[in-house]
Motif scaffolding. Structure first.
Motif, PDB file in Angstrom:
ATOM      1  N   LEU A 148     -13.052  74.714  36.361  1.00 31.33           N
ATOM      2  CA  LEU A 148     -13.832  73.960  37.804  1.00 31.33           C
ATOM      3  C   LEU A 148     -14.969  73.300  36.998  1.00 31.33           C
ATOM      4  N   ILE A 149     -15.887  73.848  36.081  1.00 29.01           N
ATOM      5  CA  ILE A 149     -17.000  72.942  35.950  1.00 29.01           C
ATOM      6  C   ILE A 149     -16.775  71.737  35.069  1.00 29.01           C
ATOM      7  N   GLN A 150     -15.958  72.049  34.034  1.00 30.55           N
ATOM      8  CA  GLN A 150     -15.419  71.030  33.236  1.00 30.55           C
ATOM      9  C   GLN A 150     -14.976  69.701  34.042  1.00 30.55           C
ATOM     10  N   LYS A 151     -14.207  69.946  34.859  1.00 26.70           N
ATOM     11  CA  LYS A 151     -13.520  68.920  35.806  1.00 26.70           C
ATOM     12  C   LYS A 151     -14.427  68.127  36.404  1.00 26.70           C
ATOM     13  N   LEU A 152     -15.033  68.695  37.125  1.00 27.72           N
ATOM     14  CA  LEU A 152     -16.091  68.177  38.048  1.00 27.72           C
ATOM     15  C   LEU A 152     -17.079  67.406  37.111  1.00 27.72           C
ATOM     16  N   ASN A 153     -17.338  68.041  36.122  1.00 26.45           N
ATOM     17  CA  ASN A 153     -18.330  67.200  35.003  1.00 26.45           C
ATOM     18  C   ASN A 153     -17.679  65.987  34.589  1.00 26.45           C
ATOM     19  N   ASP A 154     -16.476  66.154  34.050  1.00 25.09           N
ATOM     20  CA  ASP A 154     -15.763  64.641  33.751  1.00 25.09           C
ATOM     21  C   ASP A 154     -15.660  63.865  34.712  1.00 25.09           C
ATOM     22  N   GLU A 155     -15.380  64.189  36.094  1.00 22.75           N
ATOM     23  CA  GLU A 155     -15.632  63.296  36.913  1.00 22.75           C
ATOM     24  C   GLU A 155     -16.849  62.757  37.612  1.00 22.75           C
ATOM     25  N   ASN A 156     -17.957  63.150  36.861  1.00 20.34           N
ATOM     26  CA  ASN A 156     -19.385  62.517  36.934  1.00 20.34           C
ATOM     27  C   ASN A 156     -19.791  63.077  38.384  1.00 20.34           C
ATOM     28  N   VAL A 157     -19.425  64.339  38.752  1.00 19.55           N
ATOM     29  CA  VAL A 157     -19.970  64.979  39.945  1.00 19.55           C
ATOM     30  C   VAL A 157     -21.321  65.470  39.529  1.00 19.55           C
TER      31      VAL A 157
END
Length: 521
Positions: free
Chosen positions: A379-388
């Motif tokens: 969850l956190i890695q995915k959102l971080n990669d999408e610049n959230v």
């Protein structure tokens, strides 16, 4: 008014006030007061009577009031409680288990190596201090290898927690009587770091998109079976709602998740309405609540990945008796001999912990560090990669501090590859850098296209003498400030000579004299 008789007064005010009813009510109240006073007189204790006997008036009057006023406030009931039992029941089970194991190990050290049979809480600080120091320096695993630095810190915390529970007067963490213990711990942790420890070798690895696609291909995620449906809902809770696996999911009830619709767009979603006790919000601070209720919106084009469709399917397959708000959310799937998808029993906490292992086995994933916490890290890695932004991520993950996200997210493979190519000066990275620079230069207009506005220096404050040099060269405008150089010469303004093609290129300057301070707002 004195000249009016009673009949005339009644005639004047009969429309707004009924004198007969008023005086009748007053007479009834006087009669009740007289009867109660007689009861009090007759019920008064005589001389020589036992004073411990209950007063008969209390019971009679209370019973009489209940009969006359059946809607009176009911008697408040209080249940009998045990304070110690309540505290033990609400203690964190994992913390208690960890503390008991560490204390058992410390007692084994005291008996076998120091011949110390006293309870830990009965040992005075000046004797307990060297014992704890020797324990931290000498404790090893069963195979003789060293513990991780974090494990040694956990040992010290368990001993301090046990002593605090036994009302020990000193703290191993804070009091100066055990300053040597803390110094030994720091030195031991530094020595272990020199040997290569402290790199968290057992840290969970985040799920990747490839892992999730493999799980869908193996049909361990989706809607094909009760087991796959439970796995999908578990993944939705850990990713879309940011829930931690184990106790948080085990205590989730059917009424905690609801179906809603966005009236502006018409989209359906499921929302996590009621959050129960979590790791960061234990309920100790009533104001510490989740400000944003996470939502999972519908994805109609992919039914097997649509949170709303899976939720509706799960609602249709659940037993009718398990549709109440306090019913457990995760139910045990039925076996082949039963004619239902799910039984009327909650899934155990150990079974919930093993869901990730089941999905790994079905999908053929061999990575050993894919654990139940890998979904939360995804969850956190995915959102971080999408610049959230980080302040939005913690509203979904439930963290209290943005810095906590550093333990969950890291560089992904593509980012690491690009950094390596840039540092290696590879041709691909140079070409990509040149393309990026060209695109940026073409998108940025030249400075000559935008003449300086009149209000460029409005609200500006300068100290000392300031000299500005404005060059005529295209796309460059120099600005310099000097405070110690003073030029008192005044030059008459003159026109700038024309520059022809044969004449050398010259830089022309224009001196502007500014006021150091201004009263302008």
């Amino acid at each position: 008014m004195d000249e009016l008789e009673n009949n005339e007064i009644n005639l004047l005010f009969s429309n707004i006030f009924d004198f007969d009813d008023f005086f009748n009510e007053m007479n009834e109240q006087d009669d009740d007061s007289a009867s109660k006073s007689q009861e009090i007189t007759s019920a008064a204790p005589t001389a020589g009577a036992a004073t411990s006997a209950p007063h008969p008036l209390v019971t009679a009057s209370t019973q009489e009031e209940k009969e006359q006023n059946p809607t009176s406030t009911p008697t408040r009931n209080f249940r009998s409680v045990s304070v110690d039992s309540f505290l033990l029941e609400n203690e964190n089970l994992n913390t208690k288990k960890k503390t008991d194991n560490d204390i058992r190990l410390f007692k084994t050290f005291l008996k076998s190596h120091k011949n110390e049979a006293r309870n830990i809480e009965n040992i005075p600080p000046h004797e307990l201090n060297p014992l704890v120091c020797e324990f931290l320096l000498g404790v090893t695993k069963k195979d003789g290898s060293e513990y991780e630095p974090t494990s040694l810190r956990a040992f010290l915390s368990s001993i301090d927690r046990h002593l605090r529970h036994m009302n020990y007067k000193h703290s191993l963490i804070n009091d100066p009587e055990f300053a040597k213990v803390r110094e030994v711990l720091k030195s031991k942790q530094k020595a272990l770091k020199k040997e290569g420890y402290g790199n968290k070798p057992h840290q969970a690895q985040a799920l990747t998109n490839e892992h999730i696609e493999a799980m869908y291909a193996a049909k361990t995620l989706g809607e094909s079976s009760p087991r796959a449906l439970l796995h999908s809902l578990w993944l939705i809770c850990t990713t879309h709602f940011g829930m931690r696996t184990g106790k948080e999911i085990h205590t989730l009830c059917w009424g905690d998740v609801s179906l809603g619709i966005d009236f502006e767009t018409g989209e359906e979603f499921i929302t996590f309405d009621t959050e129960r006790q979590t790791k960061t919000r234990t309920g100790e601070n009533p104001r510490d609540i989740r400000k944003v209720k996470p939502r999972a919106y519908a994805v109609p084009e992919q039914p097997d990945r649509d949170p709303v469709h899976l939720y509706k399917l799960y609602a249709d397959k659940r037993p009718v008796d398990m549709m109440t708000e306090d019913s457990p959310f995760f139910l045990t799937p039925g076996n082949k001999t039963q004619q239902c998808w799910f039984r009327k029993s909650a899934m155990g906490i150990n079974k919930l912990y093993s869901i990730m292992t089941e999905m790994k086995t079905d999908a053929g994933i061999q990575e050993p560090r894919i654990t139940p916490y890998s979904a939360r890290k995804h969850l956190i890695q995915k959102l971080n990669d999408e610049n959230v932004p980080a302040h939005q991520i913690i509203q979904i993950s439930g963290h209290r501090n943005i810095n906590s996200l550093n333990n969950y997210s890291s560089l992904n493979k593509e980012q690491s590859k690009n950094i390596s190519k840039i540092l290696s000066h590879s041709n691909q990275s140079v070409e990509k850098h040149n393309r990026t620079a060209t695109a940026t230069a073409s998108a940025t207009p030249a400075s000559s296209d935008f003449p300086m506005a009149r209000g460029f220096f409005v609200n500006s404050h300068f100290q000392g003498n300031v000299t500005f040099n404005f060059h005529n060269s295209e796309s460059y405008m120099g600005l310099s400030q000097t405070q110690n150089v003073v030029n008192h010469q005044r030059q008459s303004p003159s026109r700038t000579p024309a520059v022809t093609a044969d004449s050398p290129v010259q830089r022309h300057y224009k001196r502007i004299r500014l006021i150091a301070e201004s009263d302008s707002d």
